[in-house]
Design a protein around this motif. Structure first.
Motif, PDB file in Angstrom:
ATOM      1  N   MET A   1       0.760  -1.079   0.019  1.00 44.32           N
ATOM      2  CA  MET A   1      -0.087   0.073   0.015  1.00 44.32           C
ATOM      3  C   MET A   1       1.013   1.382   0.010  1.00 44.32           C
ATOM      4  N   ASP A   2       0.627   2.400  -0.644  1.00 45.26           N
ATOM      5  CA  ASP A   2       1.177   3.394  -0.822  1.00 45.26           C
ATOM      6  C   ASP A   2       0.262   4.638  -0.772  1.00 45.26           C
ATOM      7  N   VAL A   3       0.646   5.921  -0.585  1.00 42.04           N
ATOM      8  CA  VAL A   3      -0.081   6.904  -0.185  1.00 42.04           C
ATOM      9  C   VAL A   3      -0.858   7.271  -1.811  1.00 42.04           C
ATOM     10  N   ARG A   4      -0.035   7.096  -2.795  1.00 46.04           N
ATOM     11  CA  ARG A   4      -0.842   7.520  -4.162  1.00 46.04           C
ATOM     12  C   ARG A   4      -1.821   6.509  -4.267  1.00 46.04           C
ATOM     13  N   GLN A   5      -1.807   5.387  -3.846  1.00 39.99           N
ATOM     14  CA  GLN A   5      -3.231   4.326  -3.970  1.00 39.99           C
ATOM     15  C   GLN A   5      -4.420   4.872  -3.141  1.00 39.99           C
ATOM     16  N   LEU A   6      -3.884   5.531  -1.990  1.00 37.12           N
ATOM     17  CA  LEU A   6      -4.932   6.110  -1.018  1.00 37.12           C
ATOM     18  C   LEU A   6      -5.724   7.291  -1.792  1.00 37.12           C
ATOM     19  N   GLU A   7      -4.617   8.130  -2.384  1.00 42.61           N
ATOM     20  CA  GLU A   7      -5.132   9.437  -2.857  1.00 42.61           C
ATOM     21  C   GLU A   7      -6.187   9.088  -4.047  1.00 42.61           C
ATOM     22  N   TYR A   8      -5.600   7.904  -4.962  1.00 46.42           N
ATOM     23  CA  TYR A   8      -6.768   7.607  -5.957  1.00 46.42           C
ATOM     24  C   TYR A   8      -8.078   7.221  -5.421  1.00 46.42           C
ATOM     25  N   PHE A   9      -7.705   6.384  -4.287  1.00 43.76           N
ATOM     26  CA  PHE A   9      -9.153   5.650  -3.738  1.00 43.76           C
ATOM     27  C   PHE A   9     -10.214   6.964  -3.231  1.00 43.76           C
ATOM     28  N   LEU A  10      -9.431   7.876  -2.512  1.00 41.85           N
ATOM     29  CA  LEU A  10     -10.223   9.087  -1.848  1.00 41.85           C
ATOM     30  C   LEU A  10     -10.858  10.113  -3.273  1.00 41.85           C
ATOM     31  N   ALA A  11     -10.143   9.793  -4.232  1.00 41.48           N
ATOM     32  CA  ALA A  11     -10.459  10.551  -5.409  1.00 41.48           C
ATOM     33  C   ALA A  11     -12.004  10.316  -5.901  1.00 41.48           C
ATOM     34  N   ILE A  12     -11.913   8.900  -6.075  1.00 44.63           N
ATOM     35  CA  ILE A  12     -13.159   8.086  -6.525  1.00 44.63           C
ATOM     36  C   ILE A  12     -14.250   8.341  -5.621  1.00 44.63           C
ATOM     37  N   VAL A  13     -13.755   8.341  -4.314  1.00 41.51           N
ATOM     38  CA  VAL A  13     -15.106   8.473  -3.468  1.00 41.51           C
ATOM     39  C   VAL A  13     -15.468  10.159  -3.371  1.00 41.51           C
ATOM     40  N   ASP A  14     -14.656  10.975  -3.517  1.00 44.46           N
ATOM     41  CA  ASP A  14     -15.044  12.469  -3.534  1.00 44.46           C
ATOM     42  C   ASP A  14     -15.518  13.081  -4.918  1.00 44.46           C
ATOM     43  N   ARG A  15     -15.154  12.234  -6.150  1.00 46.69           N
ATOM     44  CA  ARG A  15     -15.479  12.604  -7.327  1.00 46.69           C
ATOM     45  C   ARG A  15     -16.802  11.899  -7.809  1.00 46.69           C
ATOM     46  N   GLY A  16     -17.163  10.580  -6.955  1.00 47.51           N
ATOM     47  CA  GLY A  16     -18.499   9.876  -7.402  1.00 47.51           C
ATOM     48  C   GLY A  16     -18.278   8.966  -8.309  1.00 47.51           C
ATOM     49  N   GLY A  17     -16.969   8.597  -8.837  1.00 45.92           N
ATOM     50  CA  GLY A  17     -16.934   7.565  -9.647  1.00 45.92           C
ATOM     51  C   GLY A  17     -15.265   7.483 -10.380  1.00 45.92           C
ATOM     52  N   PHE A  18     -15.038   6.489 -11.084  1.00 44.57           N
ATOM     53  CA  PHE A  18     -13.536   6.339 -11.532  1.00 44.57           C
ATOM     54  C   PHE A  18     -13.356   7.450 -12.636  1.00 44.57           C
ATOM     55  N   HIS A  19     -14.319   7.447 -13.710  1.00 43.18           N
ATOM     56  CA  HIS A  19     -14.273   8.372 -14.713  1.00 43.18           C
ATOM     57  C   HIS A  19     -13.805   9.718 -14.427  1.00 43.18           C
ATOM     58  N   ARG A  20     -14.671  10.196 -13.371  1.00 46.01           N
ATOM     59  CA  ARG A  20     -14.511  11.659 -12.950  1.00 46.01           C
ATOM     60  C   ARG A  20     -13.118  11.961 -12.325  1.00 46.01           C
ATOM     61  N   ALA A  21     -12.913  10.763 -11.294  1.00 36.50           N
ATOM     62  CA  ALA A  21     -11.598  10.809 -10.519  1.00 36.50           C
ATOM     63  C   ALA A  21     -10.467  10.755 -11.619  1.00 36.50           C
ATOM     64  N   ALA A  22     -10.346  10.026 -12.413  1.00 31.42           N
ATOM     65  CA  ALA A  22      -9.298  10.045 -13.531  1.00 31.42           C
ATOM     66  C   ALA A  22      -9.194  11.202 -14.141  1.00 31.42           C
ATOM     67  N   SER A  23     -10.016  11.997 -14.596  1.00 34.99           N
ATOM     68  CA  SER A  23     -10.212  13.069 -15.247  1.00 34.99           C
ATOM     69  C   SER A  23      -9.395  14.197 -14.084  1.00 34.99           C
ATOM     70  N   ALA A  24      -9.867  14.354 -13.006  1.00 28.23           N
ATOM     71  CA  ALA A  24      -9.308  15.102 -12.074  1.00 28.23           C
ATOM     72  C   ALA A  24      -7.752  14.908 -11.821  1.00 28.23           C
TER      73      ALA A  24
END
Length: 294
Positions: free
Chosen positions: A1-24
């Protein structure tokens, strides 16, 4: 586990999905999905149910949110500490603010802070109620919060620095009612068409209390978007009861601003989590010291 993975996980939570998180995040969706799968393998649990194109948190995913925020925040604090050695020449500070307080005193606070630390970005997150601000600070979604409430902020959940009070005022279009007046009695709002905020906000609680006292008015519009208040007033849709944070902005836009008697005010405060602050948050907190009661 690394912080980058946690940041990706939180981005999906905050943005409401994988597509929006990837764009952000400016990463490809396959790369994002691969990182989340690696995190799930490391934790031994699925974090999301994939339902078509939607990502729904599992129970394990919900349990990870706050620890993940704490871990990411800790890394952010470490990075900010390094920036502090360079006299805060770079960095980012996340602040949650209710809409009216984002007009004032947040504008004045950011102006003073940015004058001293121009390399630090202040990122303002919009929230609509005092409870939302406290929750955002308490859970670590932001470091600082700016709110207004009918009662002084209790210090059970967060540390609070009082920043004074903001009374309610009435914004009226040119040529509207109460011509030549500097103030209006709250009872005189009876029969008027008012523009109100959504339930849970201070301005809505105030006008609802007036109606409970027998002041009968018509709700012309209900809006979550504070930026629409002045255009609606100037277009003649109705009058708006807001805090005096809007006074100068409304006057510059051409509206008239009347004090409402008797004076009723909200308590304004800057809040933070208990414990250590990042250097940027500590500097912003100190900037606010000049506005409190000492």
């Amino acid at each position: 586990m690394d912080v980058r993975q946690l940041e990706y996980f939180l981005a999906i939570v905050d943005r409401g999905g994988f597509h929006r998180a990837a764009s952000a995040l400016y990463v490809s969706q396959p790369s994002l999905s691969q990182a989340v799968r690696a995190l799930e393998r490391d934790l031994g649990a699925e974090l999301f149910h994939r339902v078509g194109r939607r990502a729904v948190l599992t129970e394990a995913g919900r349990a990870l949110i706050e620890p993940a925020r704490a871990a990411v925040r800790s890394l952010g604090t470490a990075r900010a500490s390094v920036a502090a050695v360079r006299e805060l020449r770079e960095g980012r500070l996340d602040v949650a603010s209710m809409p009216s307080q984002a007009v004032e005193p947040l504008t004045t606070l950011i102006r003073a802070f940015s004058g001293r630390y121009p390399g630090v970005t202040v990122a303002v997150r919009a929230v609509f109620t005092a409870r939302d601000v406290i929750d955002a600070v308490r859970t670590g979604a932001v470091e600082l919060g700016l709110l207004a409430s009918a009662e002084p902020v209790p210090d059970r959940e967060v540390a609070a620095r009082p920043l004074g009070e903001q009374r309610f005022v009435l914004v009226v279009p040119p040529g509207g009612p109460f011509a030549g007046r500097d103030f209006v009695a709250c009872e005189e709002l009876a029969g008027q068409r008012l523009i109100v905020g959504q339930p849970g906000t201070g301005m809505r609680a105030y006008v609802d209390a007036l109606r409970d006292r027998g002041v009968d008015f018509t709700v012309a519009a209900e809006t979550e978007h504070r930026v629409s208040l002045l255009p609606l007033v100037l277009a003649g849709v109705g009058l708006a009861v807001v805090t005096e944070a809007w006074r100068e902005t409304a006057r510059r836009a051409g509206a008239r601003v009347l004090d409402i008697e008797p004076a009723t005010a909200l308590h304004v405060a800057l809040v933070s989590r208990r414990g250590g602050l990042s250097p940027a948050a500590a500097a912003f907190w100190s900037t606010a010291a000049g506005r409190d009661g000492g």
